[in-house]
Motif scaffolding. Structure first.
Motif, mmCIF file in Angstrom:
data_model
loop_
_atom_site.group_PDB
_atom_site.id
_atom_site.type_symbol
_atom_site.label_atom_id
_atom_site.label_comp_id
_atom_site.label_asym_id
_atom_site.label_seq_id
_atom_site.Cartn_x
_atom_site.Cartn_y
_atom_site.Cartn_z
ATOM 1 N N LYS A 5 20.700 31.502 84.270
ATOM 2 C CA LYS A 5 20.791 30.495 85.580
ATOM 3 C C LYS A 5 21.603 31.254 86.486
ATOM 4 O O LYS A 5 20.615 30.427 87.588
ATOM 5 N N ARG A 8 16.805 31.090 88.035
ATOM 6 C CA ARG A 8 16.751 29.732 88.445
ATOM 7 C C ARG A 8 16.995 29.186 89.843
ATOM 8 O O ARG A 8 17.372 28.903 90.661
ATOM 9 N N ARG A 9 19.111 29.738 89.473
ATOM 10 C CA ARG A 9 19.353 29.550 90.616
ATOM 11 C C ARG A 9 19.111 30.456 91.897
ATOM 12 O O ARG A 9 18.566 29.695 93.011
ATOM 13 N N LYS A 12 15.969 28.914 93.140
ATOM 14 C CA LYS A 12 16.131 27.642 94.118
ATOM 15 C C LYS A 12 16.360 27.890 95.003
ATOM 16 O O LYS A 12 16.094 27.044 96.784
ATOM 17 N N ILE A 13 16.821 29.020 95.612
ATOM 18 C CA ILE A 13 17.431 29.102 97.022
ATOM 19 C C ILE A 13 16.720 29.808 97.973
ATOM 20 O O ILE A 13 17.233 29.685 99.124
ATOM 21 N N SER A 159 29.072 34.898 96.027
ATOM 22 C CA SER A 159 29.979 33.894 95.389
ATOM 23 C C SER A 159 31.170 33.304 95.715
ATOM 24 O O SER A 159 31.953 34.193 96.383
ATOM 25 N N ASP A 170 25.973 31.521 89.078
ATOM 26 C CA ASP A 170 25.168 30.908 89.677
ATOM 27 C C ASP A 170 25.446 29.276 90.476
ATOM 28 O O ASP A 170 25.361 28.457 90.756
ATOM 29 N N ASP A 171 26.928 30.512 91.336
ATOM 30 C CA ASP A 171 26.686 29.447 92.640
ATOM 31 C C ASP A 171 27.026 30.526 93.693
ATOM 32 O O ASP A 171 27.766 29.409 94.377
ATOM 33 N N ARG A 173 25.049 31.426 97.159
ATOM 34 C CA ARG A 173 24.105 31.048 98.533
ATOM 35 C C ARG A 173 23.919 31.658 98.855
ATOM 36 O O ARG A 173 24.686 33.027 99.481
#
Length: 228
Positions: A5, A8-9, A12-13, A159, A170-171, A173
């Motif tokens: 995860k 995956r994160r 994504k970003i 995070s 997984d949060d 950015r």
């Protein structure tokens, strides 16, 4: 390695597969000049502690410290009574502390304190590394940052949580990113685990040293990638 995860994160970003990534920290943000800090918005320069930390401080100050003081005073009083019972003498006064040794310790601390950057960055608050440090805790209360490399970018993510697990967070950015002509990573492969560091070096000549690399396999892969 980083959990799926996390990867995956990151994909994504970034919009692509990262070449390498690693969680890392700075030791501390050195104290900037007051006018520099004020001009940067007077953001936080230290990590905000969990509320349990403050509870621990209160318990220590109002419970543990009084117990220690009472115990110390009790032993001093017993020694005084024991001395009087042996003929009214209170014993030889305690020898003064080793002022020469403590002076040397203060001297060594003073020597270390002469470096305002403390080895964390190049020392110029007006350049890229210094400006990034001034806003370090404004992006996240945690000192941890995820540095991600792509084929043409260096990205730094954080995070919003105070405490996180490098394998599960997984949060995160992206808080800033640089092209390869704006920033590069300097590091050596094969550094001892737990002591490995690398530098984020910017085009203006400023640099920022990162350490406390998370997940040994991620750290080894990251350092091999940047040193190759």
């Amino acid at each position: 390695m980083a959990k799926r995860k996390v990867e995956r994160r990151a994909r994504k970003i970034l919009g692509e597969e990262p070449v390498a990534l690693v969680w890392c920290e700075i030791r501390t943000v050195p104290a900037p000049p007051k006018d520099v800090h004020r001009a940067a918005g007077k953001g936080p320069l230290k990590s905000r502690h969990h509320w349990l930390w403050y509870v621990g401080v209160v318990v220590f100050c109002f419970v543990i410290v009084p117990i220690i003081l009472i115990d110390t005073l009790g032993r001093k009083f017993d020694q005084l009574l024991s001395g009087r019972s042996r003929g009214g003498q209170t014993g030889q006064p305690q020898s003064p502390p080793d002022t020469q040794r403590s002076g040397r310790r203060r001297s060594r601390k003073g020597d270390r304190g002469q470096d305002p950057a403390d080895g964390v960055f190049d020392g110029d608050w007006d350049l890229t590394a210094g400006q990034l440090l001034l806003r370090w805790y404004g992006h996240s209360p945690s000192p941890k940052r995820l540095v991600m490399l792509t084929r043409n970018r260096v990205c730094v993510a954080a995070s919003p949580r105070r405490r996180l697990s490098p394998t599960k967070a997984d949060d995160f950015r992206t808080i800033t990113e640089f092209t390869l002509d704006q920033a590069r990573i300097e590091g050596e492969a094969g550094q001892p685990r737990g002591y490995a560091t690398f530098r984020l070096v910017f085009a203006d000549g400023s640099w920022l040293e990162m350490g406390q690399l998370g997940e040994p396999e991620d750290a080894d892969h990251f350092l091999r990638t940047v040193s190759g």
